[in-house]
Scaffold this motif. Structure first.
Motif, PDB file in Angstrom:
ATOM      1  N   UNK A  94       0.841  -1.213   0.000  1.00 11.77           N
ATOM      2  CA  UNK A  94       0.000   0.000   0.000  1.00 11.77           C
ATOM      3  C   UNK A  94       0.868   1.254   0.000  1.00 11.77           C
ATOM      4  N   UNK A  95       1.857   1.278   0.902  1.00  8.92           N
ATOM      5  CA  UNK A  95       2.743   2.442   0.970  1.00  8.92           C
ATOM      6  C   UNK A  95       3.558   2.586  -0.309  1.00  8.92           C
ATOM      7  N   UNK A  96       3.956   1.451  -0.861  1.00  9.07           N
ATOM      8  CA  UNK A  96       4.714   1.533  -2.115  1.00  9.07           C
ATOM      9  C   UNK A  96       3.878   2.228  -3.184  1.00  9.07           C
ATOM     10  N   UNK A  97       2.638   1.762  -3.358  1.00  4.69           N
ATOM     11  CA  UNK A  97       1.797   2.311  -4.425  1.00  4.69           C
ATOM     12  C   UNK A  97       1.367   3.752  -4.155  1.00  4.69           C
ATOM     13  N   UNK A  98       1.130   4.072  -2.883  1.00  5.69           N
ATOM     14  CA  UNK A  98       0.577   5.395  -2.564  1.00  5.69           C
ATOM     15  C   UNK A  98       1.627   6.467  -2.322  1.00  5.69           C
ATOM     16  N   UNK A  99       2.797   6.079  -1.819  1.00  7.77           N
ATOM     17  CA  UNK A  99       3.795   7.083  -1.445  1.00  7.77           C
ATOM     18  C   UNK A  99       5.022   7.042  -2.361  1.00  7.77           C
ATOM     19  N   UNK A 100       5.628   5.879  -2.461  1.00 11.63           N
ATOM     20  CA  UNK A 100       6.933   5.812  -3.129  1.00 11.63           C
ATOM     21  C   UNK A 100       6.836   5.797  -4.652  1.00 11.63           C
ATOM     22  N   UNK A 106       6.704  10.814 -10.842  1.00  8.96           N
ATOM     23  CA  UNK A 106       6.773  12.271 -11.056  1.00  8.96           C
ATOM     24  C   UNK A 106       8.124  12.690 -11.621  1.00  8.96           C
ATOM     25  N   UNK A 107       9.126  11.923 -11.318  1.00  8.47           N
ATOM     26  CA  UNK A 107      10.473  12.264 -11.791  1.00  8.47           C
ATOM     27  C   UNK A 107      10.826  11.571 -13.105  1.00  8.47           C
ATOM     28  N   UNK A 108       9.826  10.968 -13.721  1.00 10.54           N
ATOM     29  CA  UNK A 108      10.054  10.354 -15.027  1.00 10.54           C
ATOM     30  C   UNK A 108      10.895   9.092 -14.981  1.00 10.54           C
ATOM     31  N   UNK A 109      10.868   8.415 -13.851  1.00  8.92           N
ATOM     32  CA  UNK A 109      11.669   7.201 -13.709  1.00  8.92           C
ATOM     33  C   UNK A 109      10.863   5.983 -14.167  1.00  8.92           C
TER      34      UNK A 109
END
Lengths: 319, 264
Positions: A94-100, A106-109
């Motif tokens: 959940x944290x991976x999908x929502x935060x990280x 956003x940084x185009x990675x």
């Protein structure tokens, strides 16, 4: 760092050579990725590298629920390498999908998620949660972690289990699936073939070699978890040998890594049959190594008149 | 605070009377932002062995000259390599990293308790606290007299010092923690900062708790990345904690209240 090297990092130079590779349907702008567990979620390395320049970031292994990991000590340096027994500490899917994940996107990675389950069902559930619409580019399947008791390496050392878990995740997700193979097996080509038969789009190899160290003062193992995974330059020859062997036996591409510390090392992996490479322990030593390797690969290609890096894949392999 | 990687030029790197090495580095101005208690992650080798960087406390920083000071003890292959770097040579540094000491109110009465090479981060702390008009008293525990040479820099800052040596060659004979226990009641300290062997810091924290004085300490652990990515330098501060903190990112400085020590 010489000024000459800095010149080669200029975009104009990179545009004259084609560094792009295809990793089982996943197109990478260059073959250099950073290995799961060695780069966090990218944030920690932002002071040192422009993470958007990487072929992909393979994020820390993610489990369904948050996992607190193994007891300390968790790491120990050995000759030209290190042992780790982190034990898949992570904040959960959940944290991976929502935060990280949003941070990286956003940084185009280009993000390759790494998932680890305790059961076949957990792998399926995780696979179903990570699909194209999430923005993730591919799934690396951790079936080779030597540091967790259930699941982990258990899934990666039995060909039938490998087939089943790959097949299950393939059905659950619409993304390319890349199982990460354990070197802790007697014949890695059998495991590789099982993964291919299960529908793997590519193979990631190798995970760490199981090892240990002893504290002679305390007369006990150094690591809290007794055993750990060996990584770094010490394992490079083993990784190259396994990739070479597997490349001869299978048709799907390989994401190769194990102790890469330079562009020369990366080229060895590519020539042994890797379509892309992952840098792991090297990030700890030189936090800017990933982008440096990209620049030096371009440098090598220009110097040797090689228009496409993909021309070098498996160049050293005698079929 | 900006973390960066740089090459520091070695101005001086010599073994002192204490047996420890003191290294003076000329670096870009990055360290002027550094907080006491933060560390530098240094590549102590040219090739793949030794492989990983080693963390070193910032021992001192001179704003006027841009000179950075480290103090280290020969412990293994990494520090051995470092000890052989000559003046004019370069070392590869990442930093400043981690969470440093928090400052008390200006003018606070501060006790520093150092043990052995653990004295290193306390010097830069003492400098910054002196600038904040704090009143400092340093208790220092050493094995033998020769190690007390490291105290001269504190004295130059005007810090009062009181020492204990294990062999009785100077000051109080015995453990510095016994000295602290004897003297603390009369000092009326507002805060205690300590760095040294963990057993010493545990005793200091226990004494501080007795007198309800807050304080901070600095922990050590093997590190790989130093930036919070590898999750290697993990430990539980209290046995009932669910999560492991990371020394490199959540520390290396922690408050006494965050900690729980097993003194047995």
């Amino acid at each position: 760092m010489s000024t000459r090297r800095k010149n080669f990092s200029e975009q104009s130079v990179l545009e004259t050579v084609d560094l792009s590779v295809n990793l089982g349907g996943l197109c990478l702008k260059n073959p250099v990725t950073v290995a799961s567990g060695t780069f966090g979620y990218g944030r920690e390395y932002e002071p040192f590298v422009d993470i958007s320049r990487l072929g992909a970031v393979i994020v820390k292994g993610t489990t369904l629920k948050p996992n607190s990991g193994n007891p300390a000590p968790r790491i120990y340096e050995t000759a030209s390498g290190m042992l780790n027994s982190i034990g898949l500490e992570n904040p959960g899917i959940e944290d991976f999908l929502n935060i990280h994940l949003p941070y990286l996107l956003e940084r185009g990675v280009s993000v390759i998620a790494n998932i680890a389950g305790n059961t076949l069902e957990e792998y399926e559930t995780l696979g179903a949660m990570i699909r194209k619409q999430s923005g993730v580019a591919a799934i690396e399947l951790n079936i080779s972690c030597p540091n967790v008791k259930k699941g982990g390496m258990h899934f990666g050392t039995d060909p039938d289990m490998v087939f089943q878990v790959v097949n299950a995740v393939k059905k659950a997700t619409d993304l390319p699936v890349i199982p990460k193979l354990s070197p802790n097996v007697s014949d890695i080509t059998i495991i590789a073939q099982a993964a291919q038969a299960g529908g793997a789009n590519a193979l990631s190899m190798i995970n760490t070699l199981m090892g240990m160290a002893i504290d002679i003062e305390k007369r006990k193992p150094v690591l809290g978890n007794i055993f750990g995974g060996l990584s770094g330059p010490a394992i490079k020859p083993v990784a190259l040998r396994m990739i070479y062997q597997v490349h001869r036996e299978i048709d799907i591409p390989i994401l190769g890594g194990g102790g890469i510390m330079s562009a020369t090392d990366a080229l060895e992996f590519i020539m042994a049959g890797s379509s892309a490479v992952s840098i792991g322990t090297g990030n700890f030593v030189q936090p800017g190594i990933s982008v440096q390797v990209i620049n030096e690969l371009a440098d090598y290609m220009i110097a040797n008149n090689i228009p496409r890096i993909s021309d070098l894949i498996g160049a050293a392999v005698r079929k | 605070m900006i973390v960066s990687q740089m090459q520091g030029m070695v101005i001086d790197n010599t073994q002192k009377k204490s047996g420890w090495y003191e290294m003076e580095l000329s670096t870009p101005s990055f360290a002027s932002d550094a907080q006491p208690g933060q560390f530098l992650h240094i590549k102590t080798g040219d090739g793949n062995y030794p492989l990983l960087r080693r963390p070193f406390s910032i021992c001192d920083f001179d704003k006027d000259t841009g000179r950075l000071f480290l103090m280290y003890k020969l412990l293994g292959s990494g520090t051995e390599w470092l000890s052989n770097v000559m003046s004019g040579g370069y070392v590869d540094i990442i930093g400043p990293l981690g969470r440093g000491f928090t400052y008390p109110a200006p003018g606070a009465r501060v006790i520093l308790v150092g043990g052995g090479i653990g004295i290193a981060p306390l010097l830069y702390l003492a400098r910054r606290l002196t600038e904040r008009k704090c009143r400092l008293l340093m208790f220092y525990g050493a094995e033998e007299r020769c190690q007390l040479s490291a105290l001269n820099k504190f004295k130059r800052l005007g810090v009062g010092t009181d020492v204990a040596t294990r062999d009785g060659s100077a000051g109080f004979t015995g453990l510095v923690t016994d000295l602290v226990q004897q003297k603390i009641a009369s000092e009326k300290a507002d805060v205690i900062y300590t760095c040294g062997p963990e057993i010493m810091m545990a005793k200091v924290a226990a004494i501080a708790a007795q007198y309800q004085i807050p304080g901070e300490l600095s922990l050590e652990e093997y590190m790989a990345c130093g930036v919070g990515a590898c999750l290697g330098c993990a430990r539980k501060l209290k046995t009932r904690d669910d999560n492991f903190i990371k020394i490199c990112k959540d520390g290396p400085v922690f408050s006494f209240s965050q900690m729980e020590f097993d003194l047995n």
